[in-house]
Enzyme design. Structure first.
Site, short mmCIF file in Angstrom:
data_model
loop_
_atom_site.label_atom_id
_atom_site.label_comp_id
_atom_site.label_asym_id
_atom_site.label_seq_id
_atom_site.Cartn_x
_atom_site.Cartn_y
_atom_site.Cartn_z
N HIS A 132 0.71 -1.34 0.17
CA HIS A 132 0.04 -0.03 0.03
C HIS A 132 0.81 1.43 -0.03
CE1 HIS A 132 -3.29 -2.53 2.00
NE2 HIS A 132 -3.09 -2.93 0.72
N ASP A 161 -3.28 -2.64 -5.02
CA ASP A 161 -2.29 -3.66 -4.43
C ASP A 161 -1.25 -4.08 -5.72
OD1 ASP A 161 -2.85 -4.43 -2.12
OD2 ASP A 161 -4.06 -6.00 -2.69
N HIS A 172 -9.31 -2.12 -5.19
CA HIS A 172 -8.07 -2.28 -4.16
C HIS A 172 -7.06 -3.34 -4.71
CE1 HIS A 172 -6.10 -2.57 -0.37
NE2 HIS A 172 -5.81 -3.71 -0.56
N HIS A 184 -0.37 -11.39 -4.67
CA HIS A 184 0.88 -10.95 -4.66
C HIS A 184 2.03 -12.13 -5.02
CE1 HIS A 184 -0.69 -7.96 -2.30
NE2 HIS A 184 -1.19 -8.46 -1.24
#
Length: 303
Positions: free
Chosen positions: A78, A241, A237, A264
């Site tokens: 973030h 990310d 969001h 991720h």
């Protein structure tokens, strides 16, 4: 010339780690040209510095974690997203614990901190990584791709079979030549399912998580009293990310990222695949800002 940027002043904040629940002191400091973003564990003696680079990512469970030996910094995405969105090339991020504070679960508070510190242009050309041809990685039904694009664009699709998500936008594409990161993306919060949070806490994770710093969803509704900040906050969001994860290339991108159910781990795999394929990218600078496909907000005076 499009110049590199750092912070004009030092700025500090305090928060808690999403997973550890620990109180964390965060300090953002200016850094010299060509430093990049460097995380510093100031609670250790000697201080351990970990550059924000794809090759330093050691864990990708629930967040992106930088690792150096047995030292780690959790949940960097973030803050890195805010750095990318505001075009910060060089900065030191000092932390008093192993996790970046979660703040409100978005990049908004970090944007505010950086803007409050002020932006300082430096006498060196900003380096961009330009995607020259498609690079992709897949894992099961998940996919992450870079394609050439004259600008910076992030497209993402999530696919949750859940009452809260049905009928809600699960796909978004943001072209940053025409859309503001600060207005359209930075305030999108991380989200989690109540059942998962209960399990994570039993595993000593998400100890700092609450409706104060995440969108919490139960079996059929959003539990946050104020609801969502954007109609498509969930997928926005994921874009936030991804922007943070992509900034681990160490430079701003000229190209498009497309993610389908990516997270991720797959994002980092894509970066490593790109870096290894030297013919798929090049480093470019712009002597004339008017010819650049990307522009950044002019540095505002420190507040």
């Amino acid at each position: 010339m499009i110049k590199q940027r750092t912070l004009k002043n030092i700025i500090r904040a305090t928060g808690v780690g999403l997973h550890s629940g620990e109180k964390v002191y965060l300090t953002l400091k200016p850094a010299p040209m060509d430093t990049g973003i460097v995380f510093c564990r100031t609670d250790l003696d000697p201080v351990v510095e970990i550059p924000a680079r794809a090759e330093n990512v050691g864990e990708t469970t629930m967040s992106t974690t930088l690792v150096k030996g047995d030292v780690k910094v959790d949940t960097v995405e973030h803050l890195l997203s805010a750095m990318a969105g505001l075009g910060i090339d060089n900065a030191y991020v000092e932390l008093s614990a192993s996790e970046v504070p979660i703040m409100d679960g978005s990049a908004g508070p970090f944007v505010f901190l950086i803007q409050s510190a002020g932006l300082q242009e430096q006498e060196a050309a900003k380096k961009f990584i330009r995607i020259k041809r498609e690079v992709s990685v897949e894992e099961g039904d998940k996919r992450a791709v870079f394609v050439p694009f004259d600008g910076f664009k992030v497209s993402f699709e999530i696919d949750f079979d859940h009452p809260v998500f049905r009928g809600r936008t699960q796909q978004a594409s943001v072209d940053f030549s025409s859309t503001s990161f600060v207005k359209e993306v930075s305030r999108a919060r991380t989200f989690g399912f109540m059942r998962d949070i209960e399990y994570l806490r039993s595993q000593n994770l998400a100890l700092g998580g609450s409706v104060e710093n995440a969108i919490v969803v139960d079996e059929n509704r959003v539990l946050n009293e104020d609801g969502l900040r954007y109609e498509d906050e969930f997928v926005k969001h994921k874009i936030l990310d991804a922007i943070g994860d992509l900034y681990l290339l160490g430079n701003s991108l000229i190209g498009e990222f497309r993610g389908f159910k990516s997270g991720h781990a797959l994002n980092n795999q894509l970066l490593r695949t790109l870096i290894a394929d030297k013919d798929a990218w090049e480093v470019v600078t712009f002597e004339d800002a008017r010819t650049a496909p990307i522009s950044y907000m002019r540095p505002a005076a420190a507040v």
